[in-house]
Write an enzyme that holds these catalytic residues in place. Structure first.
Site, PDB file in Angstrom:
ATOM      1  N   ARG A 208       0.838  -1.201   0.000  1.00 44.68           N
ATOM      2  CA  ARG A 208       0.000   0.000   0.000  1.00 44.68           C
ATOM      3  C   ARG A 208       0.876   1.256   0.000  1.00 44.68           C
ATOM      4  O   ARG A 208       1.821   1.356   0.770  1.00 44.68           O
ATOM      5  CB  ARG A 208      -0.921   0.004   1.223  1.00 44.68           C
TER       6      ARG A 208
ATOM      7  N   ASP B 245       1.185   5.602   0.144  1.00 47.13           N
ATOM      8  CA  ASP B 245       0.534   6.757   0.744  1.00 47.13           C
ATOM      9  C   ASP B 245       0.050   7.743  -0.312  1.00 47.13           C
ATOM     10  O   ASP B 245       0.404   7.636  -1.491  1.00 47.13           O
ATOM     11  CB  ASP B 245       1.529   7.506   1.653  1.00 47.13           C
TER      12      ASP B 245
ATOM     13  N   TYR C 244      11.678   0.315  -3.525  1.00 45.48           N
ATOM     14  CA  TYR C 244      11.249   1.702  -3.701  1.00 45.48           C
ATOM     15  C   TYR C 244      12.429   2.522  -4.203  1.00 45.48           C
ATOM     16  O   TYR C 244      13.586   2.183  -3.955  1.00 45.48           O
ATOM     17  CB  TYR C 244      10.786   2.313  -2.375  1.00 45.48           C
TER      18      TYR C 244
ATOM     19  N   ARG D 243      10.127   7.569   3.940  1.00 40.70           N
ATOM     20  CA  ARG D 243      10.094   9.032   4.038  1.00 40.70           C
ATOM     21  C   ARG D 243      10.766   9.515   5.329  1.00 40.70           C
ATOM     22  O   ARG D 243      11.397  10.574   5.342  1.00 40.70           O
ATOM     23  CB  ARG D 243       8.655   9.521   3.950  1.00 40.70           C
TER      24      ARG D 243
END
Length: 262
Positions: A50, A52, A110, A197
């Site tokens: 999932r 953001d 990522y 992040r």
């Protein structure tokens, strides 16, 4: 028949991946498109990871149990007919009934793309993060080394994170640069909510000389979110996709991979 899809999307206009009552998520749009193409009331999907609000996906993998029989290329072209321009199914393949987009993944990847410039981005708005102070590579590499391996990542975990355990295994962090653009690549068995992040916030603090590299180890060991750097912007974060066993034959790349710097 269970089918896996590879989906790419620009996350700027969406409230993240996961379905919400307002319907303004990538999952909501995908499931409506699938159901419309299949001419059924609903089709439920499960994803590999999932994302953001504002985070993009290059090879998000989902699975669903098809209620009708269609050719694989029809699931691609037919579903895309009902999707907005910033979401597209890239591929569709049959998978075993035991396949699970999330649980079958061996790792997840990522990338964060960052613009270093005294002037804010314009045409790249929403697609890159931004810093106006210069960054130094070597201190960031030393800081990143403290996060490799299996650790308790509580210090890099959002308060609303729903993961059962904060312990994750971070396989690699690679940092490179081309011109004013930096790229940070991450691979782990799984990630916590806002984990990348929050790591980015710390690496940037080190790269700008605001903190020494060993500070990241102290943040890691403190298991306290309050002592870490602020959460960095979602704009430049891309979910590159999951990694599965090779015998499944699922693609690991989409054409958008060649668009990212480095």
């Amino acid at each position: 028949m269970r089918i896996a899809l590879g989906v790419s999307y620009l996350g700027t206009a969406y409230q993240g991946w996961q379905s919400q009552p307002g319907g303004k998520t990538v999952q909501d749009r995908l499931e409506r498109a699938l159901a419309t193409f299949a001419d059924v009331p609903t089709i439920a999907t499960l994803c590999a990871g999932r994302t953001d609000a504002g985070v993009h996906g290059l090879n998000q993998v989902v699975h669903f149990d098809a209620p009708v029989e269609r050719a694989m290329n029809s699931w691609v072209r037919g579903t895309n007919r009902y999707l907005p321009d910033d979401i597209a199914v890239q591929w569709a393949l049959p998978v075993p009934a035991t396949f699970h987009a999330r649980n079958s993944a061996r790792s997840r990847r990522y990338a964060y793309v960052l613009l270093e410039s005294p002037v804010r981005p314009s045409v790249e708005t929403g697609r890159v993060g931004w810093v106006f102070r210069p960054l130094a590579l070597e201190p960031m590499q030393r800081a990143a080394h403290h996060l490799l391996g299996e650790h308790d990542f509580t210090s890099f975990r959002a308060a609303q994170c729903q993961a059962l355990s904060p312990v994750k295994h971070l396989h690699r962090i690679d940092i490179g640069r081309r011109g004013p653009y930096w790229r940070f690549d991450f691979e782990a068995n799984a990630f916590l909510h806002h984990m990348i992040r929050n790591i980015m916030g710390c690496l940037i603090a080190v790269g700008q000389g605001l903190r020494p590299p060993d500070w990241v180890a102290a943040v890691r060991d403190a298991r306290n979110r309050e002592i870490a750097a602020p959460t960095f912007a979602p704009d430049g974060l891309y979910f590159l996709g999951p990694v599965y066993d090779a015998d499944l034959g699922l693609p690991r790349h989409t054409p958008a991979f060649d668009w990212l710097p480095l």
